[in-house]
Design a protein around this motif. Structure first.
Motif, mmCIF file in Angstrom:
data_model
loop_
_atom_site.group_PDB
_atom_site.id
_atom_site.type_symbol
_atom_site.label_atom_id
_atom_site.label_comp_id
_atom_site.label_asym_id
_atom_site.label_seq_id
_atom_site.Cartn_x
_atom_site.Cartn_y
_atom_site.Cartn_z
ATOM 1 N N VAL A 70 7.542 -45.536 13.365
ATOM 2 C CA VAL A 70 8.431 -44.487 13.045
ATOM 3 C C VAL A 70 7.038 -43.043 12.375
ATOM 4 O O VAL A 70 6.989 -41.887 13.203
ATOM 5 N N GLY A 71 6.438 -43.860 11.835
ATOM 6 C CA GLY A 71 5.849 -42.456 10.793
ATOM 7 C C GLY A 71 4.505 -42.132 11.975
ATOM 8 O O GLY A 71 4.074 -40.816 12.413
ATOM 9 N N GLY A 72 3.992 -42.962 13.432
ATOM 10 C CA GLY A 72 2.988 -42.763 14.121
ATOM 11 C C GLY A 72 3.416 -41.777 15.064
ATOM 12 O O GLY A 72 2.897 -40.584 15.933
ATOM 13 N N CYS A 73 5.390 -42.263 15.499
ATOM 14 C CA CYS A 73 5.543 -40.980 15.911
ATOM 15 C C CYS A 73 6.055 -40.142 15.625
ATOM 16 O O CYS A 73 5.751 -39.272 16.646
ATOM 17 N N VAL A 74 5.871 -40.360 14.974
ATOM 18 C CA VAL A 74 6.306 -38.512 13.710
ATOM 19 C C VAL A 74 4.956 -37.984 13.967
ATOM 20 O O VAL A 74 5.156 -36.794 14.286
ATOM 21 N N ALA A 75 4.053 -37.869 13.824
ATOM 22 C CA ALA A 75 2.780 -37.975 14.203
ATOM 23 C C ALA A 75 2.610 -37.086 14.443
ATOM 24 O O ALA A 75 2.069 -35.783 14.932
ATOM 25 N N CYS A 76 2.952 -38.049 16.217
ATOM 26 C CA CYS A 76 2.897 -37.945 17.213
ATOM 27 C C CYS A 76 3.328 -36.508 17.773
ATOM 28 O O CYS A 76 2.793 -35.195 18.574
ATOM 29 N N ALA A 77 4.405 -36.649 17.367
ATOM 30 C CA ALA A 77 5.970 -35.096 17.628
ATOM 31 C C ALA A 77 5.098 -34.326 17.134
ATOM 32 O O ALA A 77 5.145 -32.918 17.740
ATOM 33 N N LEU A 78 4.871 -34.359 15.312
ATOM 34 C CA LEU A 78 4.140 -33.013 15.187
ATOM 35 C C LEU A 78 2.623 -32.372 15.696
ATOM 36 O O LEU A 78 2.380 -31.265 15.987
ATOM 37 N N ALA A 79 1.640 -33.426 15.855
ATOM 38 C CA ALA A 79 0.945 -32.346 16.945
ATOM 39 C C ALA A 79 1.165 -32.356 18.501
ATOM 40 O O ALA A 79 0.586 -31.172 17.934
ATOM 41 N N MET A 80 1.773 -32.789 18.687
ATOM 42 C CA MET A 80 2.475 -32.528 20.268
ATOM 43 C C MET A 80 3.099 -30.395 19.880
ATOM 44 O O MET A 80 2.637 -30.157 20.184
ATOM 45 N N ALA A 81 3.527 -31.013 18.894
ATOM 46 C CA ALA A 81 4.380 -29.152 19.039
ATOM 47 C C ALA A 81 3.825 -28.535 18.489
ATOM 48 O O ALA A 81 3.831 -27.260 19.161
ATOM 49 N N PHE A 82 2.560 -28.375 16.994
ATOM 50 C CA PHE A 82 1.254 -27.940 16.900
ATOM 51 C C PHE A 82 1.270 -27.417 17.785
ATOM 52 O O PHE A 82 0.003 -26.593 18.184
#
Length: 114
Positions: A70-82
């Motif tokens: 879940v943490g990896g998915c959240v980090a990936c989503a934040l990176a994509m948003a950035f």
């Protein structure tokens, strides 16, 4: 660890070793631990209390793995948003630069024709 549980663990490790060499290494470790425990003398005559050995807790490791995923998915989503935001800023800056160049050219033409 009882002999029955150790036997079941060895059987499971033997079955899983067909899939990967890493599991073969794990089987060797389990067998080595069993042999090391068998070679150690058992002394039960001491006066202090022995702490019970904790058994393997699969729920704990599933929880840790789940939080990691879940943490990896959240980090990936934040990176994509950035990344999307950075692209939007770059497009906006390019458009603004083009508009300013066109307006400057039009302003110079207006001043020259006056």
């Amino acid at each position: 660890m009882s002999d029955d549980a150790l036997t079941k663990a060895l059987a499971a490790a033997a079955e899983a070793s067909k899939d990967s060499k890493q599991l073969e290494l794990m089987q060797a470790v389990v067998i080595g631990q069993a042999l090391a425990q068998a070679m150690q003398p058992q002394q039960h005559s001491c006066q202090h209390d022995h702490q019970a050995r904790k058994e393997f807790d699969a729920r704990k490791w599933w929880t840790i793995g789940g939080f990691t995923v879940v943490g990896g998915c959240v980090a990936c989503a934040l990176a994509m948003a950035f990344a999307v935001a950075a692209v939007a800023v770059a497009i906006g800056a390019t458009c603004a630069t083009g508009c300013f160049l066109i307006l400057r050219s039009m302003w110079r033409d207006y001043l020259n024709n006056r």
